[in-house]
Write a protein that holds these residues in place. Structure first.
Motif, PDB file in Angstrom:
ATOM      1  N   TYR A   1       0.103   3.810  -3.459  1.00 29.70           N
ATOM      2  CA  TYR A   1      -1.227   3.408  -2.983  1.00 29.70           C
ATOM      3  C   TYR A   1      -1.126   2.136  -2.142  1.00 29.70           C
ATOM      4  CZ  TYR A   1      -6.201   2.171  -3.211  1.00 29.70           C
ATOM      5  OH  TYR A   1      -7.491   1.855  -2.898  1.00 29.70           O
ATOM      6  N   ALA A   2      -0.310   1.197  -2.576  1.00 32.39           N
ATOM      7  CA  ALA A   2      -0.134  -0.050  -1.821  1.00 32.39           C
ATOM      8  C   ALA A   2       0.435   0.221  -0.432  1.00 32.39           C
ATOM      9  CB  ALA A   2       0.777  -1.003  -2.592  1.00 32.39           C
ATOM     10  N   LYS A   3       1.351   1.164  -0.337  1.00 36.19           N
ATOM     11  CA  LYS A   3       1.910   1.515   0.976  1.00 36.19           C
ATOM     12  C   LYS A   3       0.821   2.001   1.915  1.00 36.19           C
ATOM     13  CE  LYS A   3       6.507   2.859  -0.722  1.00 36.19           C
ATOM     14  NZ  LYS A   3       7.440   4.000  -0.922  1.00 36.19           N
ATOM     15  N   LYS A   4      -0.103   2.817   1.407  1.00 38.85           N
ATOM     16  CA  LYS A   4      -1.199   3.326   2.229  1.00 38.85           C
ATOM     17  C   LYS A   4      -2.140   2.198   2.639  1.00 38.85           C
ATOM     18  CE  LYS A   4      -1.085   7.980   0.240  1.00 38.85           C
ATOM     19  NZ  LYS A   4      -0.638   8.648   1.470  1.00 38.85           N
ATOM     20  N   GLN A   5      -2.347   1.257   1.724  1.00 37.82           N
ATOM     21  CA  GLN A   5      -3.182   0.105   2.066  1.00 37.82           C
ATOM     22  C   GLN A   5      -2.543  -0.716   3.179  1.00 37.82           C
ATOM     23  OE1 GLN A   5      -3.270  -1.320  -2.047  1.00 37.82           O
ATOM     24  NE2 GLN A   5      -5.505  -1.237  -2.000  1.00 37.82           N
ATOM     25  N   LEU A   6      -1.224  -0.883   3.120  1.00 34.46           N
ATOM     26  CA  LEU A   6      -0.517  -1.660   4.136  1.00 34.46           C
ATOM     27  C   LEU A   6      -0.533  -0.957   5.483  1.00 34.46           C
ATOM     28  CD1 LEU A   6       2.530  -2.882   1.997  1.00 34.46           C
ATOM     29  CD2 LEU A   6       0.573  -4.239   2.767  1.00 34.46           C
ATOM     30  N   ILE A   7      -0.481   0.369   5.485  1.00 35.93           N
ATOM     31  CA  ILE A   7      -0.570   1.132   6.734  1.00 35.93           C
ATOM     32  C   ILE A   7      -1.909   0.869   7.410  1.00 35.93           C
ATOM     33  CG2 ILE A   7      -0.783   3.475   7.689  1.00 35.93           C
ATOM     34  CD1 ILE A   7       1.337   4.350   5.614  1.00 35.93           C
ATOM     35  N   TRP A   8      -2.984   0.906   6.622  1.00 36.74           N
ATOM     36  CA  TRP A   8      -4.318   0.619   7.180  1.00 36.74           C
ATOM     37  C   TRP A   8      -4.364  -0.801   7.720  1.00 36.74           C
ATOM     38  CZ3 TRP A   8      -8.173  -2.937   6.371  1.00 36.74           C
ATOM     39  CH2 TRP A   8      -9.414  -2.654   6.935  1.00 36.74           C
ATOM     40  N   LEU A   9      -3.777  -1.717   6.989  1.00 37.52           N
ATOM     41  CA  LEU A   9      -3.827  -3.124   7.359  1.00 37.52           C
ATOM     42  C   LEU A   9      -3.151  -3.369   8.709  1.00 37.52           C
ATOM     43  CD1 LEU A   9      -4.997  -5.567   5.832  1.00 37.52           C
ATOM     44  CD2 LEU A   9      -2.672  -6.093   5.062  1.00 37.52           C
ATOM     45  N   ARG A  10      -2.060  -2.663   8.965  1.00 40.87           N
ATOM     46  CA  ARG A  10      -1.322  -2.850  10.218  1.00 40.87           C
ATOM     47  C   ARG A  10      -2.131  -2.425  11.443  1.00 40.87           C
ATOM     48  NH1 ARG A  10       3.319  -1.118   7.153  1.00 40.87           N
ATOM     49  NH2 ARG A  10       3.193   0.990   8.004  1.00 40.87           N
ATOM     50  N   LYS A  11      -3.177  -1.647  11.232  1.00 45.08           N
ATOM     51  CA  LYS A  11      -4.002  -1.176  12.348  1.00 45.08           C
ATOM     52  C   LYS A  11      -5.112  -2.165  12.702  1.00 45.08           C
ATOM     53  CE  LYS A  11      -3.246   3.646  10.966  1.00 45.08           C
ATOM     54  NZ  LYS A  11      -3.891   4.894  10.459  1.00 45.08           N
ATOM     55  N   GLN A  12      -5.258  -3.228  11.890  1.00 46.51           N
ATOM     56  CA  GLN A  12      -6.327  -4.188  12.096  1.00 46.51           C
ATOM     57  C   GLN A  12      -5.773  -5.505  12.647  1.00 46.51           C
ATOM     58  OE1 GLN A  12      -9.002  -2.468  11.511  1.00 46.51           O
ATOM     59  NE2 GLN A  12      -7.828  -0.894  10.429  1.00 46.51           N
ATOM     60  N   GLN A  13      -6.684  -6.310  13.187  1.00 44.82           N
ATOM     61  CA  GLN A  13      -6.313  -7.668  13.591  1.00 44.82           C
ATOM     62  C   GLN A  13      -6.537  -8.566  12.382  1.00 44.82           C
ATOM     63  OE1 GLN A  13      -8.311  -9.122  17.069  1.00 44.82           O
ATOM     64  NE2 GLN A  13      -7.482 -11.188  16.888  1.00 44.82           N
ATOM     65  N   VAL A  14      -5.450  -9.049  11.803  1.00 44.28           N
ATOM     66  CA  VAL A  14      -5.523  -9.720  10.507  1.00 44.28           C
ATOM     67  C   VAL A  14      -4.939 -11.129  10.589  1.00 44.28           C
ATOM     68  CG1 VAL A  14      -4.862  -9.591   8.067  1.00 44.28           C
ATOM     69  CG2 VAL A  14      -5.281  -7.480   9.356  1.00 44.28           C
ATOM     70  N   HIS A  15      -5.579 -12.048   9.893  1.00 46.65           N
ATOM     71  CA  HIS A  15      -5.058 -13.401   9.732  1.00 46.65           C
ATOM     72  C   HIS A  15      -4.404 -13.474   8.350  1.00 46.65           C
ATOM     73  CE1 HIS A  15      -8.328 -13.601  12.664  1.00 46.65           C
ATOM     74  NE2 HIS A  15      -7.717 -14.656  13.181  1.00 46.65           N
TER      75      HIS A  15
END
Length: 310
Positions: free
Chosen positions: A267-281
């Protein structure tokens, strides 16, 4: 004009709640939970619901609101979170979104999809497949026909797998093919996440699962089973599903622990995949306090973001 929304997002066990509380204290904010399981009462241990001391530290919204037998979905979350945002702003506070249910976050920040009406025979067909062959069979059909959709769903996520399969059988299309519609409010997100090296994060996840068992996950599950069916979507979430299997003697304790840890890492891997698609600080993950210099820099960036959004 879009409402600026500080959004602390990221993987499970990455200290999102700790960071959100610290920011809420420093920015006169209140936290809106974007966690599809923390909405439920009586499921504190398995969902890592904020502790009593954390709930006292700042005001939380959408935490421990519903009993586990009440269905909750993305559309309702968008409505509830939108109302919470307006309420927080009306009282002169800053809304801070915090959680890891990225379908909720995606829909609130970028719009819901206008999905077709699903006919009852299709819904019955999905339910019959699940009952006869298990959720794995439903997921396998998505993997075969809509691999991109399946890749973004957790294999144990009953409601989303059911919905994706029903839409596919009804229309022959994926959920992503439908246009987004406007939400009750329009927000402009400022995404923040805690960065951990993957090995560190997985170690934290494994330790968190061990702690949940020490804190009484099995006892909590036993209490839930006295009042609620194990077939409920809430009871089939990671942790509770395995605890039910252990209590039913279909899984030994070591296997239960390992399976919860494994499913949590997936589940964490899927969360990280989503995160990489966003502009994140990002703020660097640390077991103790966050780096003061990084927090100061982050606060400066947020103040600039909030000022530019007026």
């Amino acid at each position: 004009m879009p409402i600026p929304l500080i959004s602390v997002v990221g993987a499970t066990a990455s200290k999102k709640t700790d960071l959100a509380i610290q920011l809420a204290k420093q920015l006169n904010g209140e936290i809106i939970s974007a966690d599809s399981m923390q909405i439920y009462k009586y499921m504190d241990i398995g969902t890592a619901t904020p502790s009593a001391s954390e709930l006292e530290a700042t005001r939380f919204h959408l935490v421990s609101c519903l009993t586990p037998d009440i269905a909750y979905n993305t559309g309702q979350f968008v409505l509830d979170a939108s109302q919470a945002i307006l309420d927080i702003i009306a009282r002169g506070k800053l809304p801070i979104l915090a959680g890891g249910s990225h379908l909720y976050i995606q829909s609130l920040c970028f719009g819901l999809r206008a999905l077709p009406t699903i006919e009852q025979p299709i819904l019955d067909k999905v339910a019959k497949l699940h009952q006869g062959q298990g959720l794995e069979a439903c997921y396998a059909i998505l993997q075969e026909n809509l691999p991109d959709v399946a890749a973004n769903l957790h294999p144990n996520d009953i409601s989303r797998i059911h919905r994706a399969l029903a839409v596919f059988w009804q229309t022959g299309k994926s959920l992503a093919s439908f246009q987004t519609v406007l939400n009750p409010i329009e927000v402009k997100p400022f995404f923040i996440a805690v960065h951990w090296e993957r090995a560190q994060l997985f170690k934290r996840i494994n330790k968190r699962v061990e702690l949940m068992l020490k804190q009484g996950l099995l006892e909590e599950t036993e209490n839930l089973l006295q009042n609620y069916s194990p077939s409920l979507p809430s009871m089939n979430s990671i942790g509770y599903k395995q605890a039910v299997a252990f209590l039913n003697q279909t899984m030994d304790k070591a296997s239960m622990l390992q399976d919860i840890q494994k499913k949590s890492r997936v589940y964490a891997k899927k969360q990280l995949i989503w995160l990489r698609k966003q502009q994140v600080h990002y703020v660097t993950g640390q077991d103790k306090a966050f780096n003061e210099r990084e927090i100061k820099q982050l606060l400066q960036q947020m103040h600039t973001f909030l000022a530019s959004s007026k």
